[in-house]
Design an enzyme around this catalytic site. Structure first.
Site, PDB file in Angstrom:
ATOM      1  CB  THR A 254      -0.572   0.233   1.139  1.00 11.53           C
ATOM      2  OG1 THR A 254      -1.591  -1.083   1.066  1.00 11.53           O
ATOM      3  CG2 THR A 254      -1.754   0.564   0.770  1.00 11.53           C
TER       4      THR A 254
ATOM      5  CB  VAL B  94       3.027   9.216  14.253  1.00 12.08           C
ATOM      6  CG1 VAL B  94       1.884  10.153  15.035  1.00 12.08           C
ATOM      7  CG2 VAL B  94       3.983   8.750  14.750  1.00 12.08           C
TER       8      VAL B  94
ATOM      9  CB  ILE C 250      -1.733  14.130  10.174  1.00  9.84           C
ATOM     10  CG1 ILE C 250      -2.689  14.048   9.987  1.00  9.84           C
ATOM     11  CG2 ILE C 250      -2.138  16.340  10.176  1.00  9.84           C
ATOM     12  CD1 ILE C 250      -3.759  13.698  11.077  1.00  9.84           C
TER      13      ILE C 250
ATOM     14  N   GLY D  55      -6.238  -1.308   2.547  1.00 10.49           N
ATOM     15  CA  GLY D  55      -5.085  -1.130   2.838  1.00 10.49           C
ATOM     16  C   GLY D  55      -4.933  -0.329   3.957  1.00 10.49           C
TER      17      GLY D  55
ATOM     18  CE  LYS E 240      -0.186   5.125  13.698  1.00 10.73           C
ATOM     19  NZ  LYS E 240      -1.725   4.561  13.650  1.00 10.73           N
TER      20      LYS E 240
END
Ligand code: NDP
Ligand code: HSE
Length: 436
Positions: A13, A132, A136, A187, A205
């Site tokens: 992916t 993470v 973003i 995915g 994370k």
């Protein structure tokens, strides 16, 4: 200037997405980086499999060690996942003087301290923005954008699969297993999806976020972790009726005693923006002493959103290649000799409010017994709902919200309530955060 040659380990992916973005935006990326970035080699287990990207001009190999040992490769991009052989590959790449970009949060959360130490010795960069919250740029925001602040706390929806499942169950009444299967097909899910639904991925994370926020070592083993599998439709509906949404949240908070590191389902007031983050989207709230609360939102998983973060790291690596290692942004935001081992608090020291759901006999005195137990543990009730008994039944669901309390007191109170002859089954507890 000579193009930078990269070798990508893993063409699934994220690897496929990265190849596509690097090809489609090659001109813009070169204008930003100052040099062309070429995917020269890539590896996957099954070289006969159809890929989401064009591999026509990439030398493919089933052995990723060939790539990390290839003197012609400048940067290794690890997008295979898992602990091994990813760790050996990354350490070999570093030993060979290559910069590394990775999306592998499990690897960084568990072995990052060792990997960064080795990278420091060799003067190479290891970047991990994609690890993470998918697309973003949260690592960059905390590490660089908030560098003037003392970070007080952060809270985030940091697992796309889990948020997708909770949103689809709440909005469309779909089954847990069905939605998980869809997240896998899209995915979003980890190779082992229990990492997503049991909170392990979010724990990885949070480990990384806490380290760069507070300047502490990576320490996944100290994160309190709870997943989404015990959330019931009834809890979702009662929470809504009380003005809350249930979200799976990672929380890191610095207190005077130490640092709270926890991942669990959480009631959040519906009016908060983060309570309205649905589907595969992620959001992270970061509160700094100077800036106050800040919110970062975007796709938390998926091929191209994650590739966006991988490619941004590649651009950073290329820009910084000619700078002296001591002039680069430190891997974990703080200078390596300034990382401090602030204690991480045990789960019993967590201070939070709670949602409690229990089933009790519908007769006088039962509520008084429960209230007495809570009061004895210094727990104040904020709101209480007692539902009508179902036809032919003598017991009723009781739903309570409490004020802030110590987890240790709540554990003791729950044990005593469960021992009451008038209470049947376990007390279901979900933590509540106002995020004010
Ligand atoms: P995939 O399973 O889709 O891809 C993994 C790739 O690595 C495949 O090409 C696979 O080969 C190859 N691979 C796996 N194990 C080996 C091995 N032992 N030897 C050689 N090749 C191997 O994973 P994703 O792309 O989803 O995830 C990659 C990384 O990115 C993980 O660390 C994940 O946590 C992280 N991540 C994923 C996100 C997402 O949305 N999917 C978002 C953010 C981070 P083959 O294809 O032949 O099986
Ligand atoms: N499995 C992860 C998720 C991928 O669903 O959030 C992104 O890190």
């Amino acid at each position: 200037m000579k193009p930078v040659k990269i070798g990508i380990l893993g063409l699934g992916t994220v690897g496929g997405g990265a190849v596509n973005v690097l090809k489609r935006n090659a001109g813009e990326i070169a204008r930003r980086a100052g040099r062309e970035i070429i995917v020269s080699r890539a590896s996957a287990r099954d070289l006969t499999r159809t890929r989401i990207c064009d591999t026509a001009h990439i030398a493919l190999s089933a052995d990723p060690f060939e790539i990390v040992n290839d003197p012609d490769i400048d940067v290794v991009v690890e997008l295979m996942g898992g602990y091994e052989p990813a760790k050996q590959l990354v350490l070999t790449a570093i030993a060979n003087g290559k910069h590394v970009v990775t999306a592998n949060k499990a690897l960084i959360a568990l072995h990052g301290n060792e990997i960064f130490a080795e990278a420091g010795k060799k003067g190479v960069m290891v970047l991990f923005e994609a690890a993470v919250a998918g697309g973003i740029p949260i690592i960059k925001a905390i590490r660089e954008g908030l560098a003037g602040n003392r970070i007080e706390w952060l809270a985030g929806i940091i697992n796309g699969t889990g948020n997708f499942i909770l949103s689809e169950m709440r909005d469309k009444g779909r089954d847990f297993a069905d939605v998980l299967a869809e997240a896998q097909a899209l995915g979003y899910a980890e190779a082992d999806p229990t990492f997503d639904i049991e909170g392990i991925d979010a724990g990885h994370k949070l480990t990384i976020l806490a380290s760069i926020a507070f300047g502490i070592p990576l320490q996944f083993d100290k994160v309190y972790t709870e997943g989404i599998t015990r959330i019931t439709r009834a809890d979702v509906e009662y929470a809504e009726a009380l003005g809350y949404r249930i979200k799976h949240l990672g929380m890191a908070r610095k207190t005077t005693q130490g640092i709270e590191l926890r991942v669990h389902p959480t009631l959040i007031p519906k009016r908060r923006l983060i309570a309205n983050v649905d589907g595969v989207m992620n959001a992270v709230l970061v509160c700094g002493d100077a800036v106050g609360p800040t919110l970062y939102y975007g796709a938390g998983a998926g091929a191209e959103p994650t590739a966006s973060a991988v490619v941004a790291d590649l651009v950073d690596v290329v820009r910084a290649m000619t700078s002296d290692p001591e002039n680069r942004v430190p891997h974990l935001a703080f200078q390596p000799d300034a990382i401090v081992d602030i204690p991480v608090l045990p789960a019993e020291a967590i201070r939070t409010a709670y949602y409690l759901r229990l089933t009790a006999e519908d007769r006088p005195g039962v509520l008084a017994d429960i209230s007495r137990i809570l009061a004895a543990h210094h727990i104040s009730i904020e709101a209480l709902i007692q539902k009508e008994p179902l036809a032919g039944q003598s017991s009723v669901p009781i739903i309570m919200l409490t004020q802030l309390t110590l987890e240790k007191e709540m554990n003791a109170a729950i044990a005593e309530i469960e021992d009451l002859a008038t209470v049947s089954g376990a007390v279901n507890r979900i933590r509540l955060e106002t995020l004010g």
